[in-house]
Scaffold this motif. Structure first.
Motif, short mmCIF file in Angstrom:
data_model
loop_
_atom_site.label_atom_id
_atom_site.label_comp_id
_atom_site.label_asym_id
_atom_site.label_seq_id
_atom_site.Cartn_x
_atom_site.Cartn_y
_atom_site.Cartn_z
N ASN A 439 0.82 -1.21 0.00
CA ASN A 439 0.00 0.00 0.00
C ASN A 439 0.86 1.26 0.00
N GLN A 440 1.98 1.22 0.74
CA GLN A 440 2.87 2.37 0.77
C GLN A 440 3.47 2.65 -0.61
N LEU A 441 3.89 1.61 -1.30
CA LEU A 441 4.50 1.80 -2.61
C LEU A 441 3.47 2.29 -3.62
N LEU A 442 2.23 1.83 -3.50
CA LEU A 442 1.17 2.35 -4.37
C LEU A 442 0.95 3.84 -4.11
N ALA A 443 0.99 4.23 -2.83
CA ALA A 443 0.82 5.64 -2.48
C ALA A 443 1.99 6.46 -3.01
N ALA A 444 3.21 5.93 -2.92
CA ALA A 444 4.38 6.64 -3.43
C ALA A 444 4.29 6.83 -4.94
N ALA A 445 3.73 5.84 -5.64
CA ALA A 445 3.61 5.94 -7.10
C ALA A 445 2.69 7.08 -7.50
N THR A 446 1.69 7.38 -6.68
CA THR A 446 0.76 8.46 -7.03
C THR A 446 1.45 9.82 -6.99
N ILE A 447 2.55 9.93 -6.26
CA ILE A 447 3.29 11.20 -6.21
C ILE A 447 3.84 11.53 -7.57
N SER A 448 4.39 10.54 -8.25
CA SER A 448 4.92 10.74 -9.59
C SER A 448 3.81 11.08 -10.57
N GLN A 449 2.66 10.41 -10.45
CA GLN A 449 1.55 10.68 -11.35
C GLN A 449 1.02 12.10 -11.15
#
Length: 453
Positions: A439-449
């Protein structure tokens, strides 16, 4: 115009002659109804312009304000401001930027032994001041890291009735997690700089995935990564970067994931179990050998044929040269025992380490040797400092990996190391933590998006 037929007009005329009163009454009712309707919509109130106007004057007594005025006159407030130290700073110039005009405070900063740490050493240290509304210093504080990664130091200067006092305290950090994401355009460090990610995080990423990704030759434009890392804060100020807690790196379209996991409980010696990085399905990323004897560095000469810069002829380069400045720590890539530590021909200052399975590693051109023959060393331990001794045209580390006395490509050897899965006893705790990491890595990915949008 509307016309009635002639026979209807004739009929109406006959009715009017025979019944004149009935027709007249009907017309009266019709007109009365119309009149009532008109009366219903007419205004009932008289015209305001015709109403009489009366002016009334009345004296109003003001409320007493002197008490409030006196209270405001006695009101005092403090102002807070933070500034970074500069190489050109003096006590007076620093206080001036902090909005303080206090000769006594400036004199104290110049004379107090504890206060000397403010302008000594590195610049860029954050100094926070609390001042009165008359620009008098009330309190000044500054924090800085120590050699202990769990503690920081705090300088506190305060005004008292007897004058200024100072003290230096030691306190533990507060840990927090930060999420970040970036895309590779030119290099790993360029990407982390663009995303304002500390260099130490980039180094850790290269270390974590070094067994799967060759960060010196295999990175491509468009590769991306998501990372969750630890920051260590002192009174809310981030002073240092801690460990990478989890990460995902996509190289050439293939995703690699890792997380830090420390099995609960203690080992046979009574110490806490040792933590490490694992894939999210439980395979350890720690291999028998590191891929590099220095932290992430540029390879200046690989394992191949080359034109020797000193001997001036082509010959096999049976090792790998890592470009690094003099004084950079050189570390052993695996557990072993020091077989030789000293000076040897073109190697200059060199260390030979014997590992299991007839493996041996060589670390040459060192400016300083930090181990001695017969000493046991563990993976990642510093064994010396990079230099340019022996046949070296500039500072770098010459590294060799030998199997049964024959030189091998160290990158190949590093990738062949076996991995160890999470123990059965620790698997439930690991799976629970891994679910949160996803879940943390999915949240981190949204930062780039979000940044891209």
């Amino acid at each position: 115009m509307f016309h009635l037929p002639s026979h209807i007009l004739t009929s109406l005329a006959d009715s009017l002659r025979r019944h004149p009163k009935r027709v007249t009454g009907s017309l009266a009712v019709l007109l009365l109804g119309t009149g009532v309707t008109a009366f219903g919509v007419a205004p009932l109130a008289p015209d305001a312009a015709n109403l009489p106007v009366h002016q009334i004057l009345e004296a109003v007594q003001p409320l007493p304000t002197q008490v409030q005025t006196d209270a405001l006159g006695d009101f005092r407030f403090n102002l807070f401001r933070t500034e970074g130290t500069r190489s050109s700073d003096t006590a007076d110039s620093l206080l001036k930027r902090l909005g303080i005009n206090d000769p006594a405070a400036a004199a104290f900063l110049r004379s107090d032994a504890n206060a000397q740490v403010i302008l000594a050493g590195r610049t860029g240290k954050n100094v926070t001041a609390e001042a009165s509304d008359s620009q008098q210093l009330q309190k000044l504080s500054m924090r800085w890291p120590t050699d202990d990664e769990t503690l920081f130091k705090r300088l506190v200067i305060e005004r008292t009735a007897a004058g200024f006092t100072s003290r230096i305290e030691t306190a533990p950090y507060t840990s927090s997690a930060r999420l970040a994401s970036a895309s590779i355009q030119t290099s790993l460090f360029a990407a982390t700089d663009e995303a304002r990610i500390p260099d130490s995080v980039a180094v850790q990423l290269a270390e974590i995935f070094s067994g799967d990704i060759d960060f010196r030759r295999a990175l491509r434009k468009g590769d991306r990564f998501n990372v969750v890392y630890e920051t260590l804060e002192a009174d809310g100020e981030a002073l240092r970067t801690g460990r990478v807690l989890s990460a995902e790196f996509v190289n050439a379209g293939k995703a690699y994931q890792a997380m830090w996991f420390q099995p609960p409980g203690q080992n046979s010696a009574g110490a806490p179990n040792k933590g490490g990085y694992y894939t999210l399905d439980g395979q350890s990323l720690r291999r028998a050998y590191l891929s590099s004897p220095v932290e992430f560095s540029r390879i200046s000469s690989g394992f191949s044929m080359r034109f020797h810069p000193v001997l001036q002829k082509w010959r096999a380069h049976l090792g790998t040269d890592f470009a690094a400045t003099t004084g950079t720590p050189a570390r052993t890539v695996g557990d072993g025992v020091v077989e030789f530590a000293g000076v040897q021909n073109g190697y200059g200052n060199v260390v030979f380490i014997r590992h299991r399975n007839n493996h041996e590693t060589v670390y040459a051109h060192l400016s300083k040797i930090s181990v001695q023959r017969g000493q046991s060393v563990s993976q990642g331990q510093t064994i010396g400092l990079v230099g340019s001794t022996g046949w070296a045209t500039g500072p770098h580390l010459h590294f060799e990996f030998r199997v049964n006395g024959a030189q091998q490509d160290p990158m190949t050897i590093a990738k062949q190391g076996e991995t160890i899965p999470v123990s059965t006893a620790a698997l439930p705790a690991f799976r629970q933590q891994a679910a949160g990491v996803r879940n943390q890595l999915l949240a981190a990915a949204t930062i780039s998006q979000t940044r891209a949008e």
